[in-house]
Design an enzyme around this catalytic site. Sequence first.
Site, mmCIF file in Angstrom:
data_model
loop_
_atom_site.group_PDB
_atom_site.id
_atom_site.type_symbol
_atom_site.label_atom_id
_atom_site.label_comp_id
_atom_site.label_asym_id
_atom_site.label_seq_id
_atom_site.Cartn_x
_atom_site.Cartn_y
_atom_site.Cartn_z
ATOM 1 N N TYR A 73 0.863 -1.182 0.000
ATOM 2 C CA TYR A 73 0.000 0.000 0.000
ATOM 3 C C TYR A 73 0.898 1.230 0.000
ATOM 4 O O TYR A 73 1.268 1.740 1.057
ATOM 5 C CB TYR A 73 -0.890 0.028 1.248
ATOM 6 C CG TYR A 73 -1.993 -1.006 1.298
ATOM 7 C CD1 TYR A 73 -2.299 -1.812 0.219
ATOM 8 C CD2 TYR A 73 -2.752 -1.166 2.462
ATOM 9 C CE1 TYR A 73 -3.317 -2.754 0.288
ATOM 10 C CE2 TYR A 73 -3.773 -2.098 2.537
ATOM 11 C CZ TYR A 73 -4.056 -2.891 1.455
ATOM 12 O OH TYR A 73 -5.062 -3.820 1.531
ATOM 13 N N GLY A 226 -17.808 -2.204 -3.499
ATOM 14 C CA GLY A 226 -18.419 -3.205 -4.366
ATOM 15 C C GLY A 226 -17.584 -3.451 -5.609
ATOM 16 O O GLY A 226 -16.367 -3.602 -5.550
#
Length: 300
Positions: A73, A226
């Site tokens: 990250y 999502g």
Amino acid sequence: MMTSSSETIDASVAGTWKLGDLTVNRIGFGTMRLPQNGPAFARGDSGDRGRAIRVLRRAVELGVNHFDTAAFYFSPLRSANELINSALAPYTDDLVITTKVGPGRDPSGEWIWADPDQLRGQVEENLRQLGRDHLDVVNLRIARSHTSSSVAEHFGALAELREAGLIRHLGMSNTSPEQLAEAQAIAPVVCVQNMYGIGSPPEHHALLRHCGEQGIAFVPFYAIAGAGREAGATTADGEAVLTVARNHGATPTQVRLAWTLHQGPHVLAIPGTGNPDHLTENVAAGALRLTTDELALLAA
């Protein structure tokens, strides 16, 4: 109803769960997007370092004691692990940091996947960046194209590092039931971190229930985004989500987080944000109690 006093709601409001012998509040914090502005992993601008550090410290003030991170990250100028180290070290005894290995990125940001003998280097890189002598929880992250492959060699390598004391507990990420069983035959698994949210297919619900039956934490990622995945939510919320949000004076994001928490006491949330106001809203979602009718509406 969610009220203007939501900023005082503590992460403990949603209850706790144990990752092995480590107790965490069920509302945690995911750091994937923290290093930069815009979508995660984009080759764009780095985020504001001071703001990111303030958000991490504010999360702790709000009772968050479970942080999800990874050495991969990072943006051109920021890494999630370095931000955590700068903001939260020296670490308190109740703080649990979960990281993941398997994927990696070279300095240019190109993706690579570790062989079993390269996992120790990834674990040691996380240790260095976080400034720790052991990692609380390490998830073996499986590539989307490898969810039917054997994980024995990779998970076995992590099990050896656990025996050596570099890792306290092990988990699986983006995994299948077959891979989970294979891993459990090698060493205990304390959590499964998979994509999950409103609208997930039946097999995802089945894995969540399977984890609950075995006392394994289920940690959804992309519960808000999502199909948008790393880019964040890219589609409008459906009428069911909007209806329930209006019922409670809440945001659609809060409804999505609350819905996941209602799927079982073993379900942990790790929403991430670089916005202090969104952080407060995310934590407050743990206080949202959905009715049976609302849960049925959202499931439909």
